[in-house]
Design a protein around this motif. Structure first.
Motif: not given
Length: 122
Positions: A2-6, A37-38, A94-96, A114-118
């Motif tokens: 599974v590949q996840l992209v936020e 998660f964060r 933040y990571y899914c 890979q995460g996205t910055q908030v």
């Protein structure tokens, strides 16, 4: 596999809203629980929210309950995190993540994005 992209992170003022999305590859998305998660600078990664594979059961950390809403669209292989009433202390990457179980939980996640910055300004 599974590949996840936020996506959807950014800069917002305190009190504002953001919606994060997590696009998943593969045909197993609907079988597994998803989580958010964060990790803030200098801090350990922490649980934010989780949603079961198909029943819609959710759980939230105390710090976000009532302000954040986790959801998923299994037909589109997308999980989302709606974040309202944002506070400066919500600033983090933040990571899914995906479990290998349909049951929502606060731990035991196998696949990670890979995460996205908030960033929330005061």
């Amino acid at each position: 596999q599974v590949q996840l992209v936020e996506s959807g992170g950014g800069l917002v003022q305190a009190g504002g809203s953001l919606r994060l999305s997590c696009a998943a590859s593969g045909r197993t998305f609907s079988r597994f629980a998803m989580g958010w998660f964060r990790q803030a600078p200098g801090k350990e990664r922490e649980f934010v929210a989780t949603i079961s594979a198909t029943s819609g059961l959710t759980d939230y950390s105390d710090s976000v309950r009532g302000r954040f809403t986790v959801s998923r669209d299994n037909a589109k292989n997308v999980a989302s995190l709606q974040m309202n009433s944002l506070k400066p202390e919500d600033t983090a990457v933040y990571y899914c993540a995906s479990r290998t179980s349909p049951i929502a939980a606060r731990s035991d996640y196998y696949y990670w994005g890979q995460g996205t910055q908030v960033t929330v300004s005061s």
